[in-house]
Design an enzyme around this catalytic site. Structure first.
Site, PDB file in Angstrom:
ATOM      1  N   SER A 103       0.830  -1.204   0.000  1.00 46.84           N
ATOM      2  CA  SER A 103       0.000   0.000   0.000  1.00 46.84           C
ATOM      3  C   SER A 103       0.871   1.264   0.000  1.00 46.84           C
ATOM      4  O   SER A 103       1.613   1.492  -0.948  1.00 46.84           O
ATOM      5  CB  SER A 103      -0.974  -0.045   1.182  1.00 46.84           C
ATOM      6  OG  SER A 103      -1.998   0.909   1.036  1.00 46.84           O
ATOM      7  N   ASP A 162      -9.983  -3.895  -5.681  1.00 47.85           N
ATOM      8  CA  ASP A 162      -9.449  -3.102  -4.568  1.00 47.85           C
ATOM      9  C   ASP A 162     -10.172  -1.756  -4.537  1.00 47.85           C
ATOM     10  O   ASP A 162      -9.941  -0.902  -5.391  1.00 47.85           O
ATOM     11  CB  ASP A 162      -7.941  -2.902  -4.754  1.00 47.85           C
ATOM     12  CG  ASP A 162      -7.272  -2.235  -3.558  1.00 47.85           C
ATOM     13  OD1 ASP A 162      -7.969  -1.530  -2.796  1.00 47.85           O
ATOM     14  OD2 ASP A 162      -6.051  -2.400  -3.389  1.00 47.85           O
ATOM     15  N   HIS A 192      -7.976  -5.057  -0.836  1.00 49.82           N
ATOM     16  CA  HIS A 192      -6.776  -4.293  -0.504  1.00 49.82           C
ATOM     17  C   HIS A 192      -5.927  -5.127   0.449  1.00 49.82           C
ATOM     18  O   HIS A 192      -6.288  -5.345   1.604  1.00 49.82           O
ATOM     19  CB  HIS A 192      -7.144  -2.955   0.140  1.00 49.82           C
ATOM     20  CG  HIS A 192      -5.992  -1.989   0.212  1.00 49.82           C
ATOM     21  ND1 HIS A 192      -5.478  -1.383  -0.901  1.00 49.82           N
ATOM     22  CD2 HIS A 192      -5.247  -1.558   1.264  1.00 49.82           C
ATOM     23  CE1 HIS A 192      -4.472  -0.595  -0.544  1.00 49.82           C
ATOM     24  NE2 HIS A 192      -4.305  -0.701   0.759  1.00 49.82           N
TER      25      HIS A 192
END
Length: 319
Positions: A141, A267, A296
């Site tokens: 991320s 996502d 995610h």
């Protein structure tokens, strides 16, 4: 081909983005990872704590692991990767960004998506040990965006740095922030903002010249947080300037070492720009895999070893 056909097939119950994301963030546990903490003193007077885990036999290979927004080196998506790599002959150096190791950092500034100067300090520290010939980076991320930006913005990468893996990467920060603040992600945004504000609160007393109570009270959204704190603390004009300068998307064409991006198509934190198909097709060093599922950082797989962890190991073993 730089666009990789994904073989990821989640269990039937984990196909929904919300389920895979929440389960992976809140319910997953990883055991039997023994970490040893080391403090890196930075040139500006601050520090970064890194948590090492090692193979049974001495190794010349190491993977540097970068967590996501408000994460740390004990999150399962970090320790899961560390465990798998340790079992396969690679040491792991799990980074806690400034203020994320359980102890407040010393300065008004902290960490952000594009703080590649801190990643550079970690890499130089690892190189200084004079024991690793092969270094890899895996970012998750926020950490994924940082890793991609790092290898794309520099002309003089260390020869020991062989490749990177970026998972659930918000390559275009403005689009990702807009996605996170959409109605369907409201619960995530509220949770992130609460964590960020809790961590900022002590800085009100520590640095009253840099931020006022009125400033703090004006923060109602994630963009407000980046406008009031992130941008000002790290030398950007405002939130939009921060998103523009710190996004890795613009640096993808310049990447000169193998880089794998794994961004799932469901996502909900990513915007359309976070799937850099054109850039991957034009850069032979950039590999893009877009599984249909995974949410995610939610690539749930058999044996509590996540698909992205297996893919990361397979990718670096091919280098």
């Amino acid at each position: 081909m730089p666009i990789i056909e994904s073989t990821y097939k989640p269990p039937f119950w984990a196909k929904k983005s919300f389920v895979s994301t929440v389960f992976s963030g809140l319910a997953r546990t990883v055991s039997n990872v023994e970490q040893t903490r080391e403090r890196i003193e930075l040139k500006d007077g601050d520090f970064i704590d890194v948590d090492w885990s090692y193979t049974e036999q001495p190794s010349k290979k190491v993977i540097i692991l970068l967590h996501g927004l408000e994460g740390h080196a004990q999150r399962p998506y970090v320790t899961g990767t560390a465990k798998l790599f340790n079992q396969n002959g690679v040491d792991a150096c799990a980074v806690n960004f400034r203020g994320c190791s359980g102890e407040p950092n010393r300065l008004f500034r902290s960490y952000h998506s594009g703080a590649t100067e801190d990643l550079d300090a970690v890499i130089n520290h690892v190189l200084g040990k004079d024991k690793y010939s092969d270094i890899y980076i895996k970012g998750i991320s926020l950490g994924a965006n940082m890793a991609l930006k790092y290898v794309g913005e520099r002309n003089n990468l260390p020869k020991e740095l062989k490749g990177i893996v970026a998972v659930s990467s918000p390559c275009y920060l403005k689009g990702s922030c807009d996605a996170l603040m959409s109605l369907k992600n409201r619960h995530y945004a509220i949770r992130f903002l609460a964590h960020l504000k809790d961590k900022l609160k002590p800085k009100l007393e520590q640095f009253p010249q840099d931020i006022s109570i009125a400033d703090f009270n004006s923060i109602k959204t994630l963009i407000d947080f980046d406008d009031v704190y992130t941008s000002k603390a790290h030398g950007f004009k405002n939130a939009l300037d921060y998103y523009e300068q710190a996004s890795s998307l613009q640096y993808l064409p310049s990447i000169t070492i193998p880089a794998l991006i794994i961004n799932s198509l469901n996502d909900s934190f990513l915007s359309a720009e976070c799937y850099p198909v054109k850039e991957a097709k034009q850069n032979p060093n950039l590999y893009l895999e877009m599984p249909k599922y995974g949410g995610h950082v939610g690539f749930i797989d058999k044996g509590n070893v996540y698909y992205n962890e297996k893919r990361a190991l397979g990718f670096v073993n091919q280098l």
